[in-house]
Design a protein around this motif. Structure first.
Motif, mmCIF file in Angstrom:
data_model
loop_
_atom_site.group_PDB
_atom_site.id
_atom_site.type_symbol
_atom_site.label_atom_id
_atom_site.label_comp_id
_atom_site.label_asym_id
_atom_site.label_seq_id
_atom_site.Cartn_x
_atom_site.Cartn_y
_atom_site.Cartn_z
ATOM 1 N N ILE A 295 0.835 -1.206 0.000
ATOM 2 C CA ILE A 295 0.000 0.000 0.000
ATOM 3 C C ILE A 295 0.870 1.257 0.000
ATOM 4 O O ILE A 295 0.596 2.221 -0.735
ATOM 5 C CB ILE A 295 -0.958 -0.004 1.212
ATOM 6 C CG1 ILE A 295 -2.022 -1.093 1.031
ATOM 7 C CG2 ILE A 295 -1.623 1.358 1.393
ATOM 8 C CD1 ILE A 295 -2.962 -1.245 2.219
ATOM 9 N N GLN A 296 1.932 1.257 0.794
ATOM 10 C CA GLN A 296 2.821 2.419 0.842
ATOM 11 C C GLN A 296 3.528 2.627 -0.498
ATOM 12 O O GLN A 296 3.774 3.767 -0.907
ATOM 13 C CB GLN A 296 3.844 2.252 1.965
ATOM 14 C CG GLN A 296 3.246 2.356 3.351
ATOM 15 C CD GLN A 296 4.256 2.077 4.453
ATOM 16 O OE1 GLN A 296 5.441 1.830 4.182
ATOM 17 N NE2 GLN A 296 3.809 2.093 5.706
ATOM 18 N N LEU A 298 2.237 2.036 -3.460
ATOM 19 C CA LEU A 298 1.273 2.691 -4.347
ATOM 20 C C LEU A 298 1.043 4.144 -3.938
ATOM 21 O O LEU A 298 0.869 5.017 -4.803
ATOM 22 C CB LEU A 298 -0.032 1.916 -4.339
ATOM 23 C CG LEU A 298 0.058 0.494 -4.908
ATOM 24 C CD1 LEU A 298 -1.284 -0.196 -4.825
ATOM 25 C CD2 LEU A 298 0.552 0.505 -6.341
ATOM 26 N N GLU A 299 1.070 4.421 -2.659
ATOM 27 C CA GLU A 299 0.945 5.814 -2.205
ATOM 28 C C GLU A 299 2.151 6.630 -2.656
ATOM 29 O O GLU A 299 2.024 7.811 -3.003
ATOM 30 C CB GLU A 299 0.810 5.846 -0.682
ATOM 31 C CG GLU A 299 -0.532 5.296 -0.189
ATOM 32 C CD GLU A 299 -0.591 5.150 1.319
ATOM 33 O OE1 GLU A 299 0.487 5.164 1.962
ATOM 34 O OE2 GLU A 299 -1.708 5.002 1.859
ATOM 35 N N LYS A 302 1.637 7.436 -6.306
ATOM 36 C CA LYS A 302 0.694 8.551 -6.427
ATOM 37 C C LYS A 302 1.378 9.878 -6.128
ATOM 38 O O LYS A 302 1.164 10.882 -6.832
ATOM 39 C CB LYS A 302 -0.483 8.330 -5.471
ATOM 40 C CG LYS A 302 -1.533 9.428 -5.517
ATOM 41 C CD LYS A 302 -2.675 9.145 -4.545
ATOM 42 C CE LYS A 302 -3.721 10.258 -4.578
ATOM 43 N NZ LYS A 302 -4.826 9.996 -3.620
ATOM 44 N N ALA A 331 -3.196 -4.564 -3.268
ATOM 45 C CA ALA A 331 -3.178 -3.169 -2.827
ATOM 46 C C ALA A 331 -3.773 -2.258 -3.905
ATOM 47 O O ALA A 331 -4.433 -1.266 -3.594
ATOM 48 C CB ALA A 331 -1.751 -2.758 -2.489
ATOM 49 N N LEU A 334 -7.435 -2.505 -3.551
ATOM 50 C CA LEU A 334 -7.913 -1.911 -2.311
ATOM 51 C C LEU A 334 -7.884 -0.390 -2.353
ATOM 52 O O LEU A 334 -8.819 0.270 -1.876
ATOM 53 C CB LEU A 334 -7.059 -2.425 -1.141
ATOM 54 C CG LEU A 334 -7.458 -1.971 0.263
ATOM 55 C CD1 LEU A 334 -8.827 -2.539 0.632
ATOM 56 C CD2 LEU A 334 -6.405 -2.421 1.282
ATOM 57 N N THR A 335 -6.815 0.182 -2.923
ATOM 58 C CA THR A 335 -6.627 1.639 -2.913
ATOM 59 C C THR A 335 -7.110 2.319 -4.182
ATOM 60 O O THR A 335 -7.272 3.538 -4.201
ATOM 61 C CB THR A 335 -5.145 1.978 -2.715
ATOM 62 O OG1 THR A 335 -4.398 1.497 -3.866
ATOM 63 C CG2 THR A 335 -4.594 1.354 -1.442
ATOM 64 N N ASN A 336 -7.256 1.547 -5.237
ATOM 65 C CA ASN A 336 -7.574 2.093 -6.570
ATOM 66 C C ASN A 336 -6.471 3.009 -7.083
ATOM 67 O O ASN A 336 -6.702 3.888 -7.914
ATOM 68 C CB ASN A 336 -8.915 2.832 -6.566
ATOM 69 C CG ASN A 336 -9.505 2.947 -7.976
ATOM 70 O OD1 ASN A 336 -9.302 2.067 -8.822
ATOM 71 N ND2 ASN A 336 -10.220 4.032 -8.243
ATOM 72 N N ILE A 337 -5.259 2.825 -6.574
ATOM 73 C CA ILE A 337 -4.076 3.530 -7.086
ATOM 74 C C ILE A 337 -3.329 2.559 -7.994
ATOM 75 O O ILE A 337 -2.930 1.473 -7.552
ATOM 76 C CB ILE A 337 -3.148 4.001 -5.955
ATOM 77 C CG1 ILE A 337 -3.896 4.923 -4.988
ATOM 78 C CG2 ILE A 337 -1.927 4.721 -6.535
ATOM 79 C CD1 ILE A 337 -3.092 5.273 -3.737
ATOM 80 N N ALA A 532 -2.115 -7.035 1.026
ATOM 81 C CA ALA A 532 -1.919 -5.651 0.603
ATOM 82 C C ALA A 532 -1.196 -4.849 1.671
ATOM 83 O O ALA A 532 -0.521 -3.858 1.375
ATOM 84 C CB ALA A 532 -3.271 -5.005 0.300
ATOM 85 N N GLU A 533 -1.320 -5.287 2.937
ATOM 86 C CA GLU A 533 -0.750 -4.521 4.057
ATOM 87 C C GLU A 533 0.692 -4.886 4.358
ATOM 88 O O GLU A 533 1.352 -4.211 5.161
ATOM 89 C CB GLU A 533 -1.589 -4.755 5.319
ATOM 90 C CG GLU A 533 -3.046 -4.335 5.195
ATOM 91 C CD GLU A 533 -3.909 -5.349 4.458
ATOM 92 O OE1 GLU A 533 -5.058 -5.003 4.086
ATOM 93 O OE2 GLU A 533 -3.423 -6.478 4.243
#
Length: 545
Positions: A295-296, A298-299, A302, A331, A334-337, A532-533
């Protein structure tokens, strides 16, 4: 006889000493005698040093003559290439492959064809070929062989050639090599990946399109203590020459391995390019500090897309633990990124040096890694939104055909373009003694690489390879590389059996990973433990019956 054999190994040294004494004190001193005496005197000194040292047993036991072993060993690669290997011995590229690249780079059409049939053993397991059609199509213009990279959140999509220069850093390659590669990319309208060493003046001189690779050292956009600096990144990414940003998670040559550039090798130019001081070693950690979970990651993607003004952002990796990539895919859902692209690097890739065990036994080969990434994206319904690039020992039109048919949208080549520059595969890239001036920082050796001449060769290799690809596709009845399918490829699985790639490999149906039942124990078992986490696999408690 036994005594003669025992001490015969000292005969060259004894004769050298005796002739030196004769030449100095008893001979009629002519020019020839003086020259011969000088030679034997040097040999005598070498022999005395040999029997006096204790590090090399061969030299100690065989003074003078024993040095031939080390001399021949030093030139082993060259001797093997020029006198021993056949046209199809891959070490790691065959003579036939290198000859083809040289011919295309120099525009020598005669050396791009061969007479009297193939030199390949078409009945050897592993032999691959593309099937042709009885309904051929006109050959397409290679200039149209491009792919648009950029998803829904990308404001500045990039139209990339399907063949580009793979990641090679300034520092690993010389200034002249970087300049010639970028100049050739500008002339041929294709992209040049910077490698993780930052953007040097030699990347910028000719204005060729750049893919800026960010490794774990964040060179060119880092703080003094090695962390990511968003302000520096935003300033660099604003350059219109930079078309895409690529986060390097791992590379084929040494996945999961960091690097150290000793401070005594950091020149003023390298320090300025990387944004590092010269009073300490330059460290490339094995992990990124900007993220530690899918997740991080993908953030972070972004964030880079926003800081770059909406340019395509993606990542490159060599597939290792399969649940880690599946964790990234989860991920995304989950995030749509979404990344705009993913580059799959095969373990057979690598232009620089790597620990032997890493080069030989760590990482997934390109075909399996590419197929896995393609399947996961198809299985999650994301494939149409994300482009896939591929790199790893790709230099011929057939290499491109095979890679795109398996699942890639475009390919990158590193060593192919090194051959176009004149690389002779001396395999001395890590010694700073590259004989062609490509992989060295020695200013004198670099002068042998004439930038203007090599720029043209880089452009020619790209153009002629895509022209050959166009002819191959025409023969197969295919108008564009994007229309290649696994069923266009065939591989011999045994001496009396051949199989289509579509039958030999497993391809997931669209959205298969989103349902309750996955028609593959391999993919389902990995999907169930991916998170994802975290990059760590989920602990699965077996059912009690």
């Amino acid at each position: 006889m036994h005594t003669l054999a025992r001490f015969g190994r000292y005969l060259p040294l004894i004769l050298s000493i005796l002739f030196t004494i004769y030449g100095l004190f008893f001979a009629h001193h002519t020019t020839t005698i003086w020259v011969l005496t000088g030679i034997t005197a040097i040999l005598s000194v070498i022999g005395i040093i040999d029997i006096s040292q204790n590090s090399y047993a061969v030299r100690k036991n065989y003074p003078i003559v024993g040095n031939l072993r080390y001399l021949l060993k030093h030139f082993r690669s060259e001797i093997r290439q020029y006198f021993i290997e056949s046209d199809n011995d891959a070490v790691p590229f065959t003579h036939a492959e290198r000859k083809l690249v040289y011919a295309r780079a120099k525009n020598i059409a005669q050396d791009s064809v061969q007479a009297f049939g193939t030199l390949q053993n078409t009945y050897e397991p592993g032999y691959q070929f593309i099937t042709h059609s009885m309904a051929t199509v006109p050959a397409s213009d290679p200039a149209t062989f491009r792919v648009t990279i950029g998803g829904d959140d990308c404001l500045h999509p990039y139209s990339a050639s399907i063949l580009n220069i793979s990641a090679m850093s300034f520092g690993a390659l010389s200034a002249h090599a970087i300049e010639a590669l970028n100049g050739g990319a500008k002339m041929g309208n294709f992209a040049h990946d910077t490698g993780e060493g930052g953007i040097s003046p030699y990347h910028r001189k000719h204005g060729g399109d750049l893919i800026w690779e960010l490794g774990s050292g964040y060179f060119g956009c880092r703080t003094e203590d090695g962390f990511f600096d968003p302000v520096k990144f935003e300033q660099q990414a604003a350059d219109p020459q930079i078309k895409m940003i690529e986060i390097k998670l791992s590379q084929g040559a040494k996945p999961g391995h960091g690097g150290v550039l000793p401070k005594d090798k950091i020149s003023e130019e390298i320090a300025a390019t990387r944004g590092v001081p010269r009073d300490r070693d330059c460290i490339s950690p094995s992990n990124h500090s900007a993220f530690s979970t899918p997740i991080q990651l993908l953030e972070f993607i972004k964030k880079l897309r926003e800081l770059s003004g909406g340019k395509p952002v993606g990542f490159k990796l060599c597939i290792g633990h399969p649940w880690e990539f599946m964790g990234i895919a989860k991920a995304m859902l989950l995030t749509n990124i979404l990344p705009d692209f993913i580059v799959v690097d095969g373990k057979e890739g690598g232009t620089g040096s790597a620990p032997i065990e890493f080069a030989d036994h760590i990482g997934t080969p390109l075909q399996e890694g590419l197929l896995f990434v393609h399947n996961v994206l198809v299985g999650t319904g994301l494939r149409k939104k994300i482009r896939i690039g591929a790199s790893g020992k790709i230099i011929t039109a057939f290499d491109i055909t095979r890679t795109i048919a398996i699942g890639a949208d475009w390919v990158n080549s590193a060593r192919g373009f090194m051959f176009a520059l004149g690389c002779i595969q001396s395999r001395s890239c890590h010694t700073n003694n590259c004989p062609t001036g490509i992989a060295t920082q020695d200013p004198l050796r670099q002068k042998a690489l004439v930038v203007e001449d090599k720029m043209a060769r880089v452009k020619n290799f790209h153009h002629n390879t895509l022209h050959a690809l166009s002819e191959m596709l025409s023969s197969a009845g295919v108008s564009h590389p994007s229309k290649l399918l696994p069923q266009h490829l065939v591989m011999r699985s045994s001496e009396n059996e051949i199989r289509l790639f579509s039958n030999m490999h497993f391809y997931l149906p669209e959205g298969a990973l989103l349902g309750d039942e996955i028609d593959s124990n391999y993919y389902s078992s990995i999907w169930n433990i991916a998170q994802a986490e975290s990059f760590q696999p989920r602990v699965v408690i077996p059912k009690v019956v």
